[in-house]
Design a protein around this motif. Structure first.
Motif, short mmCIF file in Angstrom:
data_model
loop_
_atom_site.label_atom_id
_atom_site.label_comp_id
_atom_site.label_asym_id
_atom_site.label_seq_id
_atom_site.Cartn_x
_atom_site.Cartn_y
_atom_site.Cartn_z
N PRO A 1 0.82 -1.22 0.00
CA PRO A 1 0.00 0.00 0.00
C PRO A 1 0.85 1.27 0.00
CG PRO A 1 -0.01 -1.01 2.17
CD PRO A 1 0.74 -1.94 1.26
N PRO A 2 0.28 2.36 -0.49
CA PRO A 2 1.02 3.63 -0.46
C PRO A 2 1.25 4.11 0.97
CG PRO A 2 -1.24 3.96 -1.21
CD PRO A 2 -1.05 2.49 -1.05
N GLY A 3 2.33 4.85 1.16
CA GLY A 3 2.65 5.38 2.48
C GLY A 3 4.07 5.01 2.87
N LYS A 4 4.36 5.18 4.12
CA LYS A 4 5.70 4.87 4.64
C LYS A 4 5.83 3.37 4.89
CE LYS A 4 7.29 9.09 5.02
NZ LYS A 4 8.32 9.55 4.11
N VAL A 5 7.02 2.86 4.63
CA VAL A 5 7.28 1.44 4.87
C VAL A 5 7.06 1.12 6.34
CG1 VAL A 5 9.06 -0.36 4.84
CG2 VAL A 5 8.85 1.22 2.91
N LYS A 6 7.47 2.01 7.25
CA LYS A 6 7.31 1.72 8.68
C LYS A 6 5.83 1.56 9.05
CE LYS A 6 7.64 6.53 10.16
NZ LYS A 6 8.39 7.50 10.93
N ASP A 7 4.94 2.30 8.37
CA ASP A 7 3.50 2.15 8.63
C ASP A 7 2.99 0.81 8.10
OD1 ASP A 7 3.40 4.65 9.88
OD2 ASP A 7 3.00 5.67 7.99
N PHE A 8 3.52 0.40 6.96
CA PHE A 8 3.18 -0.92 6.40
C PHE A 8 3.62 -2.02 7.37
CE2 PHE A 8 4.70 -4.48 3.60
CZ PHE A 8 3.45 -4.97 3.29
N LEU A 9 4.83 -1.88 7.92
CA LEU A 9 5.33 -2.88 8.86
C LEU A 9 4.48 -2.92 10.13
CD1 LEU A 9 9.17 -2.29 8.51
CD2 LEU A 9 7.81 -4.17 7.54
N LYS A 10 4.07 -1.74 10.62
CA LYS A 10 3.19 -1.70 11.80
C LYS A 10 1.89 -2.42 11.52
CE LYS A 10 4.87 2.68 13.70
NZ LYS A 10 4.55 4.09 13.92
#
Length: 141
Positions: A8-17
């Motif tokens: 998904p679009p956004g920051k990788v750290k948010d995807f990991l969370k």
């Protein structure tokens, strides 16, 4: 893990969370998070993917991100479909080593299924090797 993984679009750290926040992944220890960063460091030459925006990741970086997650989250079986196709040769060799270390880790019973159009990958150690001949699978060993 497929050849062209979508994130998904956004920051990788948010995807990991998001990934580590799923109920079945909440049981994972901090060791799993550390393992993810270890794999990331091994494959990205100490470039931390979690600080990047997903829209700025190359195809190889996306494959590395997915592979790191797969190595951490998959406990019994890992299916790789052209998972190294966008990764440079040097990184590919490191990725192969990490995958086969995962496979033989802690004497657990794990399985790996991978597909590739790269002939050199057929040289990897495997219990069973198949090749597609005229649309049919043929056992090599």
């Amino acid at each position: 893990l497929n050849q062209q993984p979508q994130i998904p679009p956004g920051k990788v750290k948010d995807f990991l969370k998001l990934i580590f926040g799923f109920e079945n992944h909440k049981l994972l220890s901090d060791t799993s998070h550390q393992s993810f960063y270890y794999f990331n460091n091994q494959l990205c030459k100490n470039k931390k993917l979690d600080h990047l925006d997903t829209s700025n990741l190359s195809g190889g970086e996306i494959q590395i991100l997915q592979l790191c997650l797969g190595l951490v989250l998959c406990q019994e079986i890992l299916i790789l479909d052209e998972a190294f196709s966008s990764i440079d040769r040097s990184t590919q060799h490191k990725a192969e080593e990490l995958v086969f270390n995962w496979l033989n880790q802690d004497k657990t019973q794990r399985s790996l299924i991978f597909t590739s159009h790269q002939p050199e990958l057929s040289q990897l150690k495997a219990h069973l090797k198949y090749v597609m001949v005229n649309g049919a699978l043929k056992l090599l060993n």
